[in-house]
Design a protein around this motif. Structure first.
Motif, PDB file in Angstrom:
ATOM      1  N   GLU A  45       6.300 -65.958  28.514  1.00 37.78           N
ATOM      2  CA  GLU A  45       5.601 -65.908  27.426  1.00 37.78           C
ATOM      3  C   GLU A  45       5.080 -64.269  27.145  1.00 37.78           C
ATOM      4  O   GLU A  45       5.195 -63.812  26.220  1.00 37.78           O
ATOM      5  CB  GLU A  45       3.955 -66.635  27.831  1.00 37.78           C
ATOM      6  CG  GLU A  45       2.743 -66.500  26.649  1.00 37.78           C
ATOM      7  CD  GLU A  45       1.769 -66.987  26.968  1.00 37.78           C
ATOM      8  OE1 GLU A  45       0.481 -66.763  26.472  1.00 37.78           O
ATOM      9  OE2 GLU A  45       1.468 -67.622  28.282  1.00 37.78           O
ATOM     10  N   LEU A  77       6.251 -62.322  23.668  1.00 38.23           N
ATOM     11  CA  LEU A  77       5.174 -62.082  22.559  1.00 38.23           C
ATOM     12  C   LEU A  77       5.445 -60.373  22.373  1.00 38.23           C
ATOM     13  O   LEU A  77       5.318 -60.107  21.388  1.00 38.23           O
ATOM     14  CB  LEU A  77       3.858 -62.174  23.096  1.00 38.23           C
ATOM     15  CG  LEU A  77       3.554 -63.871  23.022  1.00 38.23           C
ATOM     16  CD1 LEU A  77       2.293 -63.778  23.753  1.00 38.23           C
ATOM     17  CD2 LEU A  77       3.529 -64.327  21.776  1.00 38.23           C
ATOM     18  N   THR A  80       8.505 -60.119  20.407  1.00 40.46           N
ATOM     19  CA  THR A  80       8.367 -60.704  18.893  1.00 40.46           C
ATOM     20  C   THR A  80       7.560 -59.662  18.113  1.00 40.46           C
ATOM     21  O   THR A  80       7.951 -59.254  16.981  1.00 40.46           O
ATOM     22  CB  THR A  80       7.691 -62.157  18.731  1.00 40.46           C
ATOM     23  OG1 THR A  80       8.426 -62.975  19.733  1.00 40.46           O
ATOM     24  CG2 THR A  80       7.271 -62.686  17.688  1.00 40.46           C
ATOM     25  N   GLU A  81       6.391 -58.866  18.714  1.00 40.34           N
ATOM     26  CA  GLU A  81       5.660 -57.982  17.989  1.00 40.34           C
ATOM     27  C   GLU A  81       6.743 -56.880  17.517  1.00 40.34           C
ATOM     28  O   GLU A  81       6.740 -56.392  16.420  1.00 40.34           O
ATOM     29  CB  GLU A  81       4.787 -57.593  18.910  1.00 40.34           C
ATOM     30  CG  GLU A  81       3.790 -56.593  18.460  1.00 40.34           C
ATOM     31  CD  GLU A  81       2.726 -55.926  19.350  1.00 40.34           C
ATOM     32  OE1 GLU A  81       1.857 -55.085  18.909  1.00 40.34           O
ATOM     33  OE2 GLU A  81       2.654 -56.339  20.577  1.00 40.34           O
ATOM     34  N   ARG A  87      -2.026 -67.093  17.919  1.00 48.80           N
ATOM     35  CA  ARG A  87      -1.050 -65.969  17.569  1.00 48.80           C
ATOM     36  C   ARG A  87      -1.243 -65.676  16.364  1.00 48.80           C
ATOM     37  O   ARG A  87      -1.954 -66.074  15.113  1.00 48.80           O
ATOM     38  CB  ARG A  87       0.366 -66.817  17.668  1.00 48.80           C
ATOM     39  CG  ARG A  87       0.762 -67.656  18.859  1.00 48.80           C
ATOM     40  CD  ARG A  87       0.462 -66.644  19.974  1.00 48.80           C
ATOM     41  NE  ARG A  87       1.108 -67.372  21.269  1.00 48.80           N
ATOM     42  CZ  ARG A  87       0.634 -66.978  22.544  1.00 48.80           C
ATOM     43  NH1 ARG A  87      -0.180 -66.176  22.795  1.00 48.80           N
ATOM     44  NH2 ARG A  87       1.091 -67.581  23.376  1.00 48.80           N
TER      45      ARG A  87
END
Length: 231
Positions: free
Chosen positions: A9, A13, A16-17, A117
């Motif tokens: 996770e 994240l 993804t950012e 999110r």
């Protein structure tokens, strides 16, 4: 495990950012139900587990079977025994190691609060006809064997006691290397167990009402769904 899912996770994240700095849409493919949940909703943090306790539980399960796990959880974690997955050895071993390490049920750490999110999530599931999925699984297993899976497993034989290697593809070939079954039988079992895993995974995902289901050929409809979410 829940620990590796939490690590995933955090990494996912961050990745993804970074991708959103350059792209409007980011696509993530694959993943088990636990990893999907970790990325989309977050997971509750559970205190660290003593590795010695984990190894002791794994060894006891290998020697005594699932009935032993059920008996232990009935005595030490009646909450999980009543509400948990009492036919899933991996979840059961996790529950037992948590209660032995913390004195609390693993379910007591599940707060049920979904993480927020800062991007929209669209879940898309692809559904294949059963016979086509079966043929694809058989072809994939044959390709894995042809690409050197057996040789890979041979190199890992000294680590076969580790929980991470008690998985489809490894476990069956370890049995072959230990002289318990033939190679052909091991390959047949990999195919069977993969089909069973796919069925369980599909059943798990079907419970998620936020997944939009399509056949692989519905590309236009999938694009329209994504575009509608952007408008």
């Amino acid at each position: 495990s829940a620990v590796s899912a939490i690590t995933f996770e955090q990494y996912a994240l961050q990745k993804t950012e970074a991708l959103f700095r350059h792209h409007e849409i980011v696509i993530m493919a694959g993943g088990t139900g636990l990893y999907i949940k970790a990325f989309c909703e977050g997971l509750d943090l559970i205190p660290g587990i003593d590795p010695a306790i984990r190894e002791e539980i794994i060894q006891s399960y290998q020697e005594k079977g699932i009935a032993w796990l059920q008996q232990q959880l009935g005595e030490k974690d009646p909450l999980f025994s009543q509400k948990g997955e009492m036919q899933n050895p991996q979840r059961m071993m996790r529950a037992l190691e948590v209660v032995q390490s913390t004195g609390q049920s693993v379910l007591s750490f599940h707060k049920g609060e979904k993480a927020k999110r800062d991007f929209n999530i669209i879940k898309i599931g692809l559904e294949l006809p059963t016979e086509l999925l079966k043929r694809k699984i058989q072809k994939r297993v044959d390709a894995m064997i042809g690409s050197g899976l057996l040789e890979e497993v041979k190199q890992l034989s000294s680590y076969q006691h580790l929980n991470a290697l008690h998985t489809v593809g490894y476990a069956e070939l370890f049995e072959y290397l230990d002289g318990k079954i033939s190679l052909q039988r091991a390959i047949e079992q990999i195919k069977t167990h993969t089909r069973q895993y796919a069925k369980r995974q599909f059943t798990w995902l079907r419970k998620d009402q936020t997944i939009n289901w399509f056949s692989p050929g519905q590309v236009k409809e999938i694009i329209e769904l994504v575009e509608s979410a952007r408008s």
